[in-house]
Design a protein around this motif. Structure first.
Motif, PDB file in Angstrom:
ATOM      1  N   TYR A 193       0.833  -1.205   0.000  1.00 46.49           N
ATOM      2  CA  TYR A 193       0.000   0.000   0.000  1.00 46.49           C
ATOM      3  C   TYR A 193       0.870   1.259   0.000  1.00 46.49           C
ATOM      4  O   TYR A 193       0.646   2.192  -0.775  1.00 46.49           O
ATOM      5  N   SER A 194       1.896   1.276   0.855  1.00 45.13           N
ATOM      6  CA  SER A 194       2.761   2.451   0.930  1.00 45.13           C
ATOM      7  C   SER A 194       3.595   2.627  -0.333  1.00 45.13           C
ATOM      8  O   SER A 194       3.838   3.756  -0.767  1.00 45.13           O
ATOM      9  N   LEU A 195       4.047   1.536  -0.931  1.00 47.36           N
ATOM     10  CA  LEU A 195       4.808   1.656  -2.174  1.00 47.36           C
ATOM     11  C   LEU A 195       3.961   2.315  -3.260  1.00 47.36           C
ATOM     12  O   LEU A 195       4.453   3.151  -4.030  1.00 47.36           O
ATOM     13  N   GLN A 210      16.390   6.428  -2.068  1.00 44.28           N
ATOM     14  CA  GLN A 210      17.703   6.121  -1.534  1.00 44.28           C
ATOM     15  C   GLN A 210      17.635   5.949  -0.016  1.00 44.28           C
ATOM     16  O   GLN A 210      16.615   6.240   0.615  1.00 44.28           O
ATOM     17  N   ASN A 211      18.728   5.500   0.578  1.00 43.64           N
ATOM     18  CA  ASN A 211      18.735   5.193   2.010  1.00 43.64           C
ATOM     19  C   ASN A 211      18.875   6.417   2.906  1.00 43.64           C
ATOM     20  O   ASN A 211      18.671   6.317   4.118  1.00 43.64           O
ATOM     21  N   ALA A 291       3.598  15.876   6.404  1.00 51.75           N
ATOM     22  CA  ALA A 291       4.778  15.263   7.009  1.00 51.75           C
ATOM     23  C   ALA A 291       4.445  13.883   7.563  1.00 51.75           C
ATOM     24  O   ALA A 291       5.196  12.920   7.369  1.00 51.75           O
ATOM     25  N   LYS A 292       3.318  13.764   8.254  1.00 46.24           N
ATOM     26  CA  LYS A 292       2.933  12.457   8.802  1.00 46.24           C
ATOM     27  C   LYS A 292       2.631  11.472   7.686  1.00 46.24           C
ATOM     28  O   LYS A 292       3.046  10.304   7.738  1.00 46.24           O
ATOM     29  N   THR A 293       1.907  11.928   6.671  1.00 45.20           N
ATOM     30  CA  THR A 293       1.539  11.033   5.576  1.00 45.20           C
ATOM     31  C   THR A 293       2.767  10.459   4.891  1.00 45.20           C
ATOM     32  O   THR A 293       2.886   9.245   4.701  1.00 45.20           O
ATOM     33  N   HIS A 297       4.641   6.419   4.907  1.00 43.15           N
ATOM     34  CA  HIS A 297       4.884   5.599   3.722  1.00 43.15           C
ATOM     35  C   HIS A 297       6.374   5.351   3.486  1.00 43.15           C
ATOM     36  O   HIS A 297       6.771   4.248   3.106  1.00 43.15           O
ATOM     37  N   VAL A 298       7.211   6.358   3.718  1.00 41.52           N
ATOM     38  CA  VAL A 298       8.655   6.167   3.545  1.00 41.52           C
ATOM     39  C   VAL A 298       9.188   5.130   4.534  1.00 41.52           C
ATOM     40  O   VAL A 298      10.142   4.399   4.235  1.00 41.52           O
ATOM     41  N   ALA A 299       8.558   5.028   5.700  1.00 44.27           N
ATOM     42  CA  ALA A 299       9.055   4.125   6.744  1.00 44.27           C
ATOM     43  C   ALA A 299       9.158   2.682   6.274  1.00 44.27           C
ATOM     44  O   ALA A 299      10.039   1.942   6.724  1.00 44.27           O
TER      45      ALA A 299
END
Length: 329
Positions: A193-195, A210-211, A291-293, A297-299
């Motif tokens: 979902y996040s991807l 990137q990391n 910022a939260k959204t 997803h990046v997490a």
């Protein structure tokens, strides 16, 4: 009224569950199971869109990795990952092994080494929603506004919003009796979902992230980042190989970077290095909700570090890395 007959369930052939003490071999088997599932769903979906007969409910599942340990192993307590805290059976579903191969091999290798037991890799019982299976496929595109010509839910699994939660990472997950404990902070459907959301919000694919990630809400930081990226591309020994943005990608420092037809909500640019060891900059715009959204997803990408670059907490020239800074009004 006579109810519609229940359709038979059809799925791909998968290898039997197997134990692995080699992390590379375990990741290879994870990839095999995932490809079998996704290829099966894409082929059936493409055939359905082409007008083929729908004679079953088509289901393919995510790969799963399990660890069972009966001992309180002595581990390097400085690590917050790569081990479990007490005996038991732990499991997690996995997705996109092509994207997470290095991460998975590292984590599985630590589990095997720290606990002295093999991991088990198998096909799980968690279905892959068809939307996530075809998200990056070329065989078929998800139709909109009922354009499929058939009832999608009758023949394919679709995302279940109640399953796309953060219960594990928030520590609020309720485990059914006898079920394994979670082995990872995010399940495969939550990651998928996040991807998909990252592509929507940033205009770039998850494979380009990137990391090391910078967030900003100032355009001049974007301008400076792009200028720095071009300088790095011009230095042969910098290690950077490509600059990717919402409109396209360049490898030459003086090449024009294409602009998208429409800028996404939170555009991202990626200064790429092999092994994802480059830098990503995301312009999150204004407001804590953005910022939260985006961090939610990046997490799932498990980056090494992220940092917000802005003006509100600007440092003085006299300050040095490691100084204690007390914010006050």
């Amino acid at each position: 009224m006579t109810p519609a007959p229940r359709l038979p369930l059809a799925g791909p052939d998968q290898p039997a569950p197997a134990l692995f003490d080699d992390p590379a071999a375990a990741v290879a088997r994870i990839g095999e199971i995932y490809r079998n599932s996704v290829d099966f769903l894409r082929a059936r979906f493409a055939a359905a869109l082409a007008g083929g007969a729908l004679e079953a409910r088509y289901r393919a599942t995510y790969p799963e990795v399990r660890l069972t340990t009966t001992s309180h192993a002595e581990i390097d307590s400085r690590l917050s990952f790569g081990h479990v805290t007490e005996p038991g059976t732990y499991a997690t579903t996995l997705t996109r092994p092509d994207l997470f191969a290095r991460y998975l091999e590292t984590q599985i290798g630590l589990l095997i080494r720290n606990h002295g037991v093999p991991v088990e890799v198998r096909a799980s019982d968690v279905p892959i929603p068809i939307h996530f299976a075809v998200a990056d496929g070329e065989a078929a595109a998800m139709p909109r506004d009922g354009g499929a010509g058939f009832n999608l839910r009758d023949h394919f699994d679709v995302p279940r919003l109640e399953a796309l939660n953060d219960d594990i990472v928030n520590g609020t997950a309720v485990r059914a009796p006898g079920a394994p404990r979670p082995l990872a902070p995010f399940t495969a459907p939550r990651i998928d979902y996040s991807l998909a959301r990252l592509r929507h919000y940033t205009g770039t694919g998850p494979e380009d992230f990137q990391n090391f990630i910078l967030f900003t809400n100032y355009q001049f930081y974007v301008d400076e980042f792009l200028a720095h990226a071009r300088r790095m591309l011009g230095e042969a020994d910098s290690g950077y190989v490509e600059l990717v943005g919402p409109g396209g990608r360049i490898r030459a420092p003086d090449a024009p970077l294409p602009d998208p037809e429409r800028l996404p909500q939170m555009p991202a640019w990626h200064l790429r290095r092999p092994g994802r060891d480059g830098i990503t900059l995301i312009n999150i715009g204004v407001g804590p909700s953005n910022a939260k959204t985006i961090t939610d997803h990046v997490a799932v990408l498990r980056p090494h570090a992220w940092l917000m670059v802005g003006h509100c907490a600007g440092l003085r020239n006299s300050q040095r890395l490691g100084d204690y800074v007390l914010a006050h009004g």
